[in-house]
Design a protein around this motif. Structure first.
Motif, PDB file in Angstrom:
ATOM      1  N   SER A  13       1.580  24.382   6.307  1.00  0.00           N
ATOM      2  CA  SER A  13       0.447  25.279   6.507  1.00  0.00           C
ATOM      3  C   SER A  13      -0.753  24.529   7.081  1.00  0.00           C
ATOM      4  CB  SER A  13       0.041  25.928   5.176  1.00  0.00           C
ATOM      5  OG  SER A  13      -0.599  24.989   4.331  1.00  0.00           O
ATOM      6  N   ALA A  14      -1.569  25.274   7.836  1.00  0.00           N
ATOM      7  CA  ALA A  14      -2.802  24.707   8.374  1.00  0.00           C
ATOM      8  C   ALA A  14      -3.774  24.387   7.242  1.00  0.00           C
ATOM      9  CB  ALA A  14      -3.441  25.679   9.362  1.00  0.00           C
ATOM     10  N   GLN A  15      -3.733  25.173   6.162  1.00  0.00           N
ATOM     11  CA  GLN A  15      -4.603  24.917   5.026  1.00  0.00           C
ATOM     12  C   GLN A  15      -4.258  23.568   4.382  1.00  0.00           C
ATOM     13  OE1 GLN A  15      -2.830  27.757   5.439  1.00  0.00           O
ATOM     14  NE2 GLN A  15      -4.447  29.222   5.898  1.00  0.00           N
ATOM     15  N   GLY A  16      -2.989  23.253   4.278  1.00  0.00           N
ATOM     16  CA  GLY A  16      -2.580  21.965   3.730  1.00  0.00           C
ATOM     17  C   GLY A  16      -3.064  20.817   4.592  1.00  0.00           C
ATOM     18  N   MET A  17      -2.926  20.974   5.913  1.00  0.00           N
ATOM     19  CA  MET A  17      -3.372  19.934   6.837  1.00  0.00           C
ATOM     20  C   MET A  17      -4.885  19.749   6.736  1.00  0.00           C
ATOM     21  SD  MET A  17      -2.589  19.568  10.938  1.00  0.00           S
ATOM     22  CE  MET A  17      -3.459  21.036  11.433  1.00  0.00           C
ATOM     23  N   GLY A  18      -5.633  20.841   6.734  1.00  0.00           N
ATOM     24  CA  GLY A  18      -7.087  20.758   6.615  1.00  0.00           C
ATOM     25  C   GLY A  18      -7.514  20.185   5.278  1.00  0.00           C
ATOM     26  N   GLY A  72     -10.591  18.027   3.296  1.00  0.00           N
ATOM     27  CA  GLY A  72     -10.776  18.701   2.024  1.00  0.00           C
ATOM     28  C   GLY A  72     -10.668  17.799   0.812  1.00  0.00           C
ATOM     29  N   GLY A  73     -10.650  16.484   1.026  1.00  0.00           N
ATOM     30  CA  GLY A  73     -10.641  15.550  -0.089  1.00  0.00           C
ATOM     31  C   GLY A  73      -9.282  15.293  -0.710  1.00  0.00           C
ATOM     32  N   ARG A  74      -8.191  15.625   0.005  1.00  0.00           N
ATOM     33  CA  ARG A  74      -6.859  15.452  -0.562  1.00  0.00           C
ATOM     34  C   ARG A  74      -6.095  14.264   0.029  1.00  0.00           C
ATOM     35  NH1 ARG A  74      -4.866  21.590  -0.396  1.00  0.00           N
ATOM     36  NH2 ARG A  74      -6.434  22.468  -1.769  1.00  0.00           N
ATOM     37  N   ARG A 114       0.838  -1.207   0.000  1.00  0.00           N
ATOM     38  CA  ARG A 114       0.000   0.000   0.000  1.00  0.00           C
ATOM     39  C   ARG A 114       0.873   1.258   0.000  1.00  0.00           C
ATOM     40  NH1 ARG A 114      -5.271   1.482   1.837  1.00  0.00           N
ATOM     41  NH2 ARG A 114      -5.287   3.680   2.420  1.00  0.00           N
ATOM     42  N   ILE A 115       1.895   1.259   0.850  1.00  0.00           N
ATOM     43  CA  ILE A 115       2.802   2.410   0.924  1.00  0.00           C
ATOM     44  C   ILE A 115       3.513   2.609  -0.411  1.00  0.00           C
ATOM     45  CG2 ILE A 115       4.932   3.252   1.980  1.00  0.00           C
ATOM     46  CD1 ILE A 115       3.930   1.920   4.620  1.00  0.00           C
ATOM     47  N   ALA A 116       4.007   1.536  -1.002  1.00  0.00           N
ATOM     48  CA  ALA A 116       4.720   1.643  -2.281  1.00  0.00           C
ATOM     49  C   ALA A 116       3.812   2.190  -3.380  1.00  0.00           C
ATOM     50  CB  ALA A 116       5.276   0.280  -2.689  1.00  0.00           C
ATOM     51  N   THR A 117       2.533   1.831  -3.333  1.00  0.00           N
ATOM     52  CA  THR A 117       1.583   2.263  -4.352  1.00  0.00           C
ATOM     53  C   THR A 117       1.058   3.676  -4.097  1.00  0.00           C
ATOM     54  OG1 THR A 117       0.884  -0.025  -4.666  1.00  0.00           O
ATOM     55  CG2 THR A 117      -0.610   1.668  -5.465  1.00  0.00           C
ATOM     56  N   LYS A 118       0.650   3.936  -2.859  1.00  0.00           N
ATOM     57  CA  LYS A 118      -0.026   5.189  -2.544  1.00  0.00           C
ATOM     58  C   LYS A 118       0.903   6.279  -2.024  1.00  0.00           C
ATOM     59  CE  LYS A 118      -4.496   3.046  -1.811  1.00  0.00           C
ATOM     60  NZ  LYS A 118      -5.224   3.598  -2.920  1.00  0.00           N
ATOM     61  N   GLY A 119       2.044   5.917  -1.479  1.00  0.00           N
ATOM     62  CA  GLY A 119       2.963   6.909  -0.926  1.00  0.00           C
ATOM     63  C   GLY A 119       3.320   8.024  -1.889  1.00  0.00           C
ATOM     64  N   PRO A 120       3.727   7.711  -3.106  1.00  0.00           N
ATOM     65  CA  PRO A 120       4.118   8.764  -4.042  1.00  0.00           C
ATOM     66  C   PRO A 120       2.985   9.714  -4.442  1.00  0.00           C
ATOM     67  CG  PRO A 120       5.066   6.665  -4.699  1.00  0.00           C
ATOM     68  CD  PRO A 120       4.081   6.378  -3.595  1.00  0.00           C
ATOM     69  N   LEU A 121       1.730   9.368  -4.157  1.00  0.00           N
ATOM     70  CA  LEU A 121       0.609  10.228  -4.526  1.00  0.00           C
ATOM     71  C   LEU A 121       0.638  11.572  -3.796  1.00  0.00           C
ATOM     72  CD1 LEU A 121      -2.289   7.594  -4.638  1.00  0.00           C
ATOM     73  CD2 LEU A 121      -0.964   8.536  -6.559  1.00  0.00           C
ATOM     74  N   LEU A 122       1.327  11.646  -2.668  1.00  0.00           N
ATOM     75  CA  LEU A 122       1.404  12.902  -1.919  1.00  0.00           C
ATOM     76  C   LEU A 122       2.736  13.621  -2.114  1.00  0.00           C
ATOM     77  CD1 LEU A 122      -0.395  12.106   1.457  1.00  0.00           C
ATOM     78  CD2 LEU A 122      -1.341  12.933  -0.696  1.00  0.00           C
ATOM     79  N   ASP A 123       3.540  13.162  -3.034  1.00  0.00           N
ATOM     80  CA  ASP A 123       4.855  13.769  -3.245  1.00  0.00           C
ATOM     81  C   ASP A 123       4.799  15.212  -3.720  1.00  0.00           C
ATOM     82  OD1 ASP A 123       6.050  11.457  -2.378  1.00  0.00           O
ATOM     83  OD2 ASP A 123       6.778  10.834  -4.352  1.00  0.00           O
ATOM     84  N   LEU A 158       2.213  20.409   2.369  1.00  0.00           N
ATOM     85  CA  LEU A 158       2.884  19.319   3.082  1.00  0.00           C
ATOM     86  C   LEU A 158       4.380  19.540   3.069  1.00  0.00           C
ATOM     87  CD1 LEU A 158       2.849  16.557   4.505  1.00  0.00           C
ATOM     88  CD2 LEU A 158       2.874  15.491   2.237  1.00  0.00           C
ATOM     89  N   GLY A 159       4.957  19.667   4.246  1.00  0.00           N
ATOM     90  CA  GLY A 159       6.408  19.772   4.346  1.00  0.00           C
ATOM     91  C   GLY A 159       7.058  18.406   4.207  1.00  0.00           C
ATOM     92  N   MET A 160       6.562  17.432   5.006  1.00  0.00           N
ATOM     93  CA  MET A 160       7.135  16.091   4.987  1.00  0.00           C
ATOM     94  C   MET A 160       6.124  15.110   5.570  1.00  0.00           C
ATOM     95  SD  MET A 160       8.813  13.407   6.852  1.00  0.00           S
ATOM     96  CE  MET A 160       8.390  14.106   8.412  1.00  0.00           C
ATOM     97  N   LYS A 161       6.022  13.944   4.943  1.00  0.00           N
ATOM     98  CA  LYS A 161       5.220  12.846   5.479  1.00  0.00           C
ATOM     99  C   LYS A 161       6.061  11.588   5.436  1.00  0.00           C
ATOM    100  CE  LYS A 161       1.130   9.947   4.827  1.00  0.00           C
ATOM    101  NZ  LYS A 161      -0.088   9.683   4.047  1.00  0.00           N
ATOM    102  N   ALA A 162       6.130  10.904   6.576  1.00  0.00           N
ATOM    103  CA  ALA A 162       6.806   9.612   6.652  1.00  0.00           C
ATOM    104  C   ALA A 162       5.746   8.530   6.820  1.00  0.00           C
ATOM    105  CB  ALA A 162       7.779   9.589   7.820  1.00  0.00           C
ATOM    106  N   TYR A 163       5.793   7.533   5.957  1.00  0.00           N
ATOM    107  CA  TYR A 163       4.915   6.369   6.024  1.00  0.00           C
ATOM    108  C   TYR A 163       5.639   5.315   6.847  1.00  0.00           C
ATOM    109  CZ  TYR A 163       2.477   8.519   2.069  1.00  0.00           C
ATOM    110  OH  TYR A 163       1.785   9.371   1.255  1.00  0.00           O
ATOM    111  N   LEU A 164       5.002   4.848   7.902  1.00  0.00           N
ATOM    112  CA  LEU A 164       5.680   4.037   8.909  1.00  0.00           C
ATOM    113  C   LEU A 164       4.986   2.690   9.143  1.00  0.00           C
ATOM    114  CD1 LEU A 164       6.074   6.972  11.443  1.00  0.00           C
ATOM    115  CD2 LEU A 164       7.738   6.233   9.719  1.00  0.00           C
TER     116      LEU A 164
END
Length: 191
Positions: free
Chosen positions: A64-69, A74-76, A22-31, A36-42
């Motif tokens: 940013s708070a807008q990115g988090m929301g 927000g469907g992202r 799942r991580i290998a497939t979906k992880g790059p979708l948020l690149d 988003l400053g940084m996301k680590a999939y763990l």
């Protein structure tokens, strides 16, 4: 900067290779996700390096708070987690600092998360100042890729998140395998 974390505990007999896939497939979708400053999939796997549970987790540092929301409601992206696993509680903190370490982020193989209470009679300014200094020192360790610190002013806890290229030298910290790192706005959270 805002820090965010959720962990989904899975059954003891769950095949964790499904999560790695799942991580290998979906992880790059948020690149390239705005805000988003940084996301680590763990991943934590029961019986591996002392883990008592199987867990799929993430740790975010938002520019940013807008990115988090946008991600959460927000469907992202968060809808994919909700449809697959239900809606986990999402912990969040005010980010205090994030520093690159001596190793490249692409070399990160392990992560640690540690929470400590700020004692009720302690001055929060002194406790956070000490945590900031410790984060700078941690970033200077040979195997560290990134070190960040954040504060929850409701519960008065400090959380430290570290990405490691090799084996963590930290003790008494939750340890995870890193599956992928997205870092579209990394420069916005450093310093």
């Amino acid at each position: 900067m805002y820090a965010m974390h959720y962990a989904i505990t899975l059954p003891a007999d769950y095949d964790m290779d499904n999560i790695r896939e799942r991580i290998a497939t979906k992880g790059p979708l948020l690149d390239d996700l705005p805000g988003l400053g940084m996301k680590a999939y763990l991943v934590r796997e029961k019986g591996v390096v002392g883990s008592a549970v199987n867990q799929y987790a993430t740790f975010y540092l938002w520019a940013s708070a807008q990115g988090m929301g946008g991600f959460l409601w927000g469907g992202r992206g968060f809808g994919g987690i909700v449809s697959s696993f239900g809606r986990p509680p999402v912990r969040h903190w005010a980010g205090a600092a994030c520093h690159l370490g001596r190793q490249a982020l692409s070399a990160a193989r392990n992560a640690t998360i540690k929470e400590v209470d700020i004692e009720p009679d302690a001055d929060p300014a002194a406790a956070v100042s000490s945590a900031l200094a410790s984060t700078v020192q941690r970033a200077g360790q040979p195997e560290v890729c990134l070190a960040a610190v954040a504060v929850d002013p409701q519960s008065w806890k400090i959380v430290t998140f570290t990405l490691w290229a090799g084996e963590p030298s930290a003790e008494n910290e939750a340890r995870y395998e890193v599956g992928h790192i997205s870092m579209p706005e990394l420069d916005a959270i450093l310093g």
